[in-house]
Design an enzyme around this catalytic site. Structure first.
Site, PDB file in Angstrom:
ATOM      1  N   CYS A  29      20.128   2.328 -29.254  1.00 29.94           N
ATOM      2  CA  CYS A  29      18.819   2.293 -28.597  1.00 29.94           C
ATOM      3  C   CYS A  29      18.868   1.662 -27.214  1.00 29.94           C
ATOM      4  O   CYS A  29      18.368   2.232 -26.237  1.00 29.94           O
ATOM      5  CB  CYS A  29      17.780   1.627 -29.485  1.00 29.94           C
ATOM      6  SG  CYS A  29      18.021  -0.134 -29.825  1.00 29.94           S
ATOM      7  N   HIS A  82      14.642  -3.146 -31.669  1.00 28.56           N
ATOM      8  CA  HIS A  82      14.689  -1.733 -31.285  1.00 28.56           C
ATOM      9  C   HIS A  82      13.916  -1.539 -29.989  1.00 28.56           C
ATOM     10  O   HIS A  82      12.879  -2.166 -29.777  1.00 28.56           O
ATOM     11  CB  HIS A  82      14.101  -0.845 -32.387  1.00 28.56           C
ATOM     12  CG  HIS A  82      14.263   0.627 -32.116  1.00 28.56           C
ATOM     13  ND1 HIS A  82      15.495   1.219 -31.982  1.00 28.56           N
ATOM     14  CD2 HIS A  82      13.354   1.616 -31.930  1.00 28.56           C
ATOM     15  CE1 HIS A  82      15.338   2.518 -31.750  1.00 28.56           C
ATOM     16  NE2 HIS A  82      14.043   2.778 -31.698  1.00 28.56           N
ATOM     17  N   HIS A  94      14.189   7.988 -28.006  1.00 35.26           N
ATOM     18  CA  HIS A  94      14.994   6.857 -28.471  1.00 35.26           C
ATOM     19  C   HIS A  94      16.157   7.319 -29.320  1.00 35.26           C
ATOM     20  O   HIS A  94      16.215   8.455 -29.764  1.00 35.26           O
ATOM     21  CB  HIS A  94      14.121   5.846 -29.232  1.00 35.26           C
ATOM     22  CG  HIS A  94      13.576   6.332 -30.529  1.00 35.26           C
ATOM     23  ND1 HIS A  94      13.499   5.522 -31.636  1.00 35.26           N
ATOM     24  CD2 HIS A  94      13.062   7.526 -30.919  1.00 35.26           C
ATOM     25  CE1 HIS A  94      12.957   6.197 -32.643  1.00 35.26           C
ATOM     26  NE2 HIS A  94      12.685   7.407 -32.230  1.00 35.26           N
TER      27      HIS A  94
END
Length: 119
Positions: A29, A82, A94
């Site tokens: 990420c 994240h 993402h």
């Protein structure tokens, strides 16, 4: 935001997730968001908490394409685990997790994000 000379993060759709990866063919990420911003001329660390720390916090109402969207464990920014790139209209790009490639989806795909920032 990544400039016109750089490859669009959308061109990364479908590329595999790999923990610790920062391209060019696989991503985690924070590697994906750092890579997108780097292509536009701005350096970000390859760690989601650090990306938040070096960015300017904003509200969800202030999101613009290229901003960062973060999820944590309900505490402060140190719990961030994240990060995604906001692309507009409530959507993000993402690298979600092992077994899921880079994807575009609603920023509410899982739950409401905890933090928002502009590098």
């Amino acid at each position: 935001m990544p400039g016109p000379r750089s490859p669009s993060p959308a061109r990364r759709l479908g590329e595999p997730y790999l923990w610790g990866a920062a391209g060019p063919g696989s991503w985690d990420c924070s590697g994906l968001t750092a890579g997108a911003w780097s292509a536009g001329g701005k350096s970000l660390p390859h760690y989601s908490v650090a990306q938040y720390d070096v960015s300017t916090p904003i509200s969800a109402a202030d999101l613009r394409p290229g901003d960062l969207v973060f999820w944590g464990d309900g505490g402060g920014p140190s719990t961030i685990h994240h990060v995604a790139l906001y692309v507009g209209d409530g959507r993000i790009i993402h690298a979600p997790r092992t077994g899921r490639p880079v994807t575009e989806e609603s920023m509410y795909y899982w739950r409401t994000p905890d933090f928002y920032a502009r590098p």
